[in-house]
Design a protein around this motif. Structure first.
Motif, PDB file in Angstrom:
ATOM      1  N   SER A 246       9.771  -1.221  -8.811  1.00  0.00           N
ATOM      2  CA  SER A 246       9.498  -2.533  -8.225  1.00  0.00           C
ATOM      3  C   SER A 246       9.020  -2.766  -6.935  1.00  0.00           C
ATOM      4  N   VAL A 247       9.111  -1.528  -6.216  1.00  0.00           N
ATOM      5  CA  VAL A 247       8.766  -1.266  -4.892  1.00  0.00           C
ATOM      6  C   VAL A 247       7.516  -1.155  -4.957  1.00  0.00           C
ATOM      7  N   LYS A 248       6.416  -1.771  -4.485  1.00  0.00           N
ATOM      8  CA  LYS A 248       5.029  -1.556  -4.623  1.00  0.00           C
ATOM      9  C   LYS A 248       4.231  -1.981  -3.191  1.00  0.00           C
ATOM     10  N   TYR A 249       3.269  -1.244  -2.834  1.00  0.00           N
ATOM     11  CA  TYR A 249       2.482  -1.506  -1.862  1.00  0.00           C
ATOM     12  C   TYR A 249       0.934  -1.602  -2.364  1.00  0.00           C
ATOM     13  N   HIS A 250       0.114  -2.577  -1.679  1.00  0.00           N
ATOM     14  CA  HIS A 250      -1.058  -2.512  -2.042  1.00  0.00           C
ATOM     15  C   HIS A 250      -2.002  -2.495  -1.122  1.00  0.00           C
ATOM     16  N   GLY A 251      -3.238  -1.322  -0.946  1.00  0.00           N
ATOM     17  CA  GLY A 251      -3.937  -0.890   0.164  1.00  0.00           C
ATOM     18  C   GLY A 251      -5.560  -1.330  -0.198  1.00  0.00           C
ATOM     19  N   ARG A 252      -5.883  -2.070   0.623  1.00  0.00           N
ATOM     20  CA  ARG A 252      -7.512  -2.343   0.870  1.00  0.00           C
ATOM     21  C   ARG A 252      -7.968  -2.018   2.405  1.00  0.00           C
ATOM     22  N   VAL A 253      -8.967  -1.527   2.180  1.00  0.00           N
ATOM     23  CA  VAL A 253      -9.962  -1.155   3.390  1.00  0.00           C
ATOM     24  C   VAL A 253     -10.793  -2.411   3.940  1.00  0.00           C
ATOM     25  N   SER A 254     -10.539  -2.612   5.338  1.00  0.00           N
ATOM     26  CA  SER A 254     -11.106  -3.480   6.066  1.00  0.00           C
ATOM     27  C   SER A 254     -11.522  -2.705   7.376  1.00  0.00           C
ATOM     28  N   GLY A 255     -12.924  -2.283   7.385  1.00  0.00           N
ATOM     29  CA  GLY A 255     -13.639  -1.728   8.529  1.00  0.00           C
ATOM     30  C   GLY A 255     -13.052  -0.344   8.362  1.00  0.00           C
ATOM     31  N   ASN A 256     -12.471   0.073   9.686  1.00  0.00           N
ATOM     32  CA  ASN A 256     -11.883   1.379   9.703  1.00  0.00           C
ATOM     33  C   ASN A 256     -10.485   1.344   9.419  1.00  0.00           C
ATOM     34  N   VAL A 257      -9.712   0.530   8.754  1.00  0.00           N
ATOM     35  CA  VAL A 257      -8.412   0.346   8.763  1.00  0.00           C
ATOM     36  C   VAL A 257      -8.035   0.104   7.178  1.00  0.00           C
ATOM     37  N   MET A 258      -7.059   0.755   6.707  1.00  0.00           N
ATOM     38  CA  MET A 258      -6.475   0.632   5.204  1.00  0.00           C
ATOM     39  C   MET A 258      -5.209  -0.298   5.361  1.00  0.00           C
ATOM     40  N   ASN A 259      -5.208  -1.368   5.092  1.00  0.00           N
ATOM     41  CA  ASN A 259      -3.898  -2.111   5.352  1.00  0.00           C
ATOM     42  C   ASN A 259      -3.143  -2.290   4.078  1.00  0.00           C
ATOM     43  N   PHE A 260      -2.010  -1.895   4.234  1.00  0.00           N
ATOM     44  CA  PHE A 260      -0.843  -1.948   3.053  1.00  0.00           C
ATOM     45  C   PHE A 260      -0.126  -3.136   2.990  1.00  0.00           C
ATOM     46  N   THR A 261      -0.055  -4.073   1.877  1.00  0.00           N
ATOM     47  CA  THR A 261       0.822  -5.222   2.095  1.00  0.00           C
ATOM     48  C   THR A 261       1.968  -4.860   1.127  1.00  0.00           C
ATOM     49  N   ASN A 262       3.041  -5.885   1.263  1.00  0.00           N
ATOM     50  CA  ASN A 262       4.262  -5.868  -0.028  1.00  0.00           C
ATOM     51  C   ASN A 262       3.889  -6.771  -0.799  1.00  0.00           C
ATOM     52  N   SER A 263       5.134  -6.929  -1.763  1.00  0.00           N
ATOM     53  CA  SER A 263       5.016  -8.068  -2.752  1.00  0.00           C
ATOM     54  C   SER A 263       4.476  -9.542  -2.375  1.00  0.00           C
ATOM     55  N   ALA A 264       5.098  -9.785  -0.844  1.00  0.00           N
ATOM     56  CA  ALA A 264       4.878 -11.033  -0.443  1.00  0.00           C
ATOM     57  C   ALA A 264       3.433 -11.372   0.282  1.00  0.00           C
ATOM     58  N   GLY A 265       2.543 -10.007   0.184  1.00  0.00           N
ATOM     59  CA  GLY A 265       1.322 -10.295   0.949  1.00  0.00           C
ATOM     60  C   GLY A 265       1.363  -9.850   2.458  1.00  0.00           C
ATOM     61  N   ALA A 266       2.454  -9.769   2.848  1.00  0.00           N
ATOM     62  CA  ALA A 266       2.569  -9.311   4.263  1.00  0.00           C
ATOM     63  C   ALA A 266       2.006  -7.853   4.663  1.00  0.00           C
ATOM     64  N   VAL A 267       1.425  -7.671   5.682  1.00  0.00           N
ATOM     65  CA  VAL A 267       1.034  -6.147   5.895  1.00  0.00           C
ATOM     66  C   VAL A 267       2.210  -5.500   6.533  1.00  0.00           C
ATOM     67  N   VAL A 268       2.444  -4.361   6.092  1.00  0.00           N
ATOM     68  CA  VAL A 268       3.659  -3.519   6.326  1.00  0.00           C
ATOM     69  C   VAL A 268       3.434  -2.389   7.012  1.00  0.00           C
ATOM     70  N   THR A 269       2.130  -1.895   6.900  1.00  0.00           N
ATOM     71  CA  THR A 269       1.518  -0.612   7.718  1.00  0.00           C
ATOM     72  C   THR A 269      -0.092  -0.519   7.660  1.00  0.00           C
ATOM     73  N   SER A 270      -0.569   0.146   8.385  1.00  0.00           N
ATOM     74  CA  SER A 270      -2.086   0.176   8.385  1.00  0.00           C
ATOM     75  C   SER A 270      -2.399   1.604   8.891  1.00  0.00           C
ATOM     76  N   PHE A 271      -3.433   2.196   8.320  1.00  0.00           N
ATOM     77  CA  PHE A 271      -3.856   3.686   8.333  1.00  0.00           C
ATOM     78  C   PHE A 271      -5.356   3.555   8.705  1.00  0.00           C
ATOM     79  N   GLN A 272      -5.816   4.330   9.844  1.00  0.00           N
ATOM     80  CA  GLN A 272      -7.135   4.359  10.262  1.00  0.00           C
ATOM     81  C   GLN A 272      -7.832   5.429   9.312  1.00  0.00           C
TER      82      GLN A 272
END
Length: 404
Positions: free
Chosen positions: A273-299
């Motif tokens: 049930s623990v899932k994170y969702h990644g999308r790229v925006s510019g030079n950053v891939m942001n990962f959000t949790n099930s609530a939609g909050a950004v939990v970490t980002s990767f260049q």
């Protein structure tokens, strides 16, 4: 600890890279129980067998951290711990920790203490170890001036604590002298890993020589023609042997794909049930949790970050960024991020299929008898690593295999 985290991870905790060693490998999830109930004795036997068919004298070293005190040092053949003396701002020679190994066709049995560290072995010459103010300086053969550059050697990594033994065959830094590891279980059976297929040693080097794009340059030989090792690709980039942008095409395609679609990471097999969702925006891939909050980002990572699973893919020992990063690292090295938006992809059937991939890891896995290798630091994602474990080990084994 050195910032270059290219050493094999045993249960997610890396050994520092070949530089100053201030800490060595520990095991996550293998907490020490009450000593009174510990099943594992203070030392266990390690049988070291030489089936290499080589005539050179073998030297064996047991180096690491004494888990009861956190001190760095070495163990002698009886398993007695010896702390390293103080080093210097200019590294000074370390005490001679060599154990004389067996001749070909013979074995010796030494004792392993509750350590987290490495069993080194070398052919023909003793290894050069020095002590700096930050700790032990270990071999870094991607550096042409390293005193061990022309010595044929390899190592296994292990942790022995009150929860058992973890011992691996590692290729995270290089493929060199072939060997296998094993552990005897309480019922007398032995679990082994790390053994090459018949012809696998030559097969690996032949395959690497035939791979275009600079991969053959990872192979290091001695002046007498002896093949010493193949550097892992991250070290190859560092040494100038492999182009620094060798993975860029794949990385760019991943970045393009996930600018318009979502990468889902489920990092814990026991917590679906623990899932994170990644999308790229510019030079950053942001990962959000099930609530939609950004939990970490990767260049956007570079090739070195991918191969080393560090820098722009740093994996701290936490419960969010580290598990996501190790999943990304595995997906990049195995080239599964474009073919499967749900990661980790744990089925080896889809690994290394893209023309741009970690060909070094691909080729060593292909030559292993059980298909398992530590071709990069997080090859344990999906349990594809060459590691054996038992919670009540009776004996450990390291076997030097033929160079065929």
């Amino acid at each position: 600890m050195s910032p270059r985290h290219r050493r094999t991870r045993i249960r997610l905790i890396p050994l520092a890279a070949a530089a100053l060693i201030g800490a060595t490998v520990t095991v996550v999830g293998a907490s020490d129980p009450d000593p009174a109930s510990a099943a594992v004795p203070a030392t266990i036997p390690l049988t070291f067998t030489n089936n290499s068919a080589r005539g050179e004298q073998v030297y064996v070293y047991n180096l690491g951290t004494e888990l009861s005190t956190g001190r760095q040092g070495w163990a002698d053949a009886n398993g007695t711990f010896h702390p390293w003396p103080a080093g210097g701002s200019t590294p000074v020679p370390a005490p001679d920790a060599a154990i004389t190994g067996p001749a070909t066709g013979r074995s010796i049995t030494i004792r392993m203490p509750k350590f987290s560290g490495r069993i080194y072995f070398s052919y023909g010459q003793k290894l050069v170890f020095k002590l700096a103010t930050g700790g032990l300086v270990q071999p870094a053969v991607q550096n042409p001036s390293d005193p061990n550059r022309n010595i044929l050697f390899n190592w296994s990594e292990y942790t022995l604590n009150d929860s058992g033994l973890w011992i691996n065959s590692t290729q995270v830094d290089m493929v060199s002298a072939p060997y296998a590891v094993g552990v005897k279980r309480p019922d007398g059976t032995v679990a082994n890993t790390g053994r090459l297929k018949p012809g696998g040693y030559r097969g690996f080097y032949d395959a690497l020589r035939g791979q275009p794009g600079g991969w053959a340059n990872l192979i290091q030989t001695r002046a007498d023609g002896t093949v010493l090792r193949a550097l892992a690709p991250g070290h190859g980039i560092e040494a100038g042997a492999l182009p620094s942008g060798v993975m860029n095409d794949y990385i760019n395609r991943v970045w393009t794909k996930y600018a318009t679609s979502t990468l889902t990471v489920t990092p814990f097999a026991n917590q679906p049930s623990v899932k994170y969702h990644g999308r790229v925006s510019g030079n950053v891939m942001n990962f959000t949790n099930s609530a939609g909050a950004v939990v970490t980002s990767f260049q956007k990572p570079d090739s070195d970050s991918v191969f080393g699973c560090y820098k722009l893919l740093d994996a701290p020992n936490d419960q969010v960024r580290g598990p996501i990063s190790r999943t990304l690292c595995a997906g990049y090295n195995r080239s599964t991020l474009l073919t499967n938006p749900n990661q980790p992809d744990t089925s080896s059937a889809g690994f290394y299929k893209d023309a741009v991939t970690n060909h070094y890891s691909r080729k060593i896995h292909a030559q292993m008898a059980d298909g398992k290798a530590y071709g990069f630091a997080f090859d344990d994602v999906g349990a594809h690593e060459s590691l054996v474990h038992d919670g009540d080990p009776r004996q450990a084994y390291i076997t030097l295999d033929p160079f065929d």
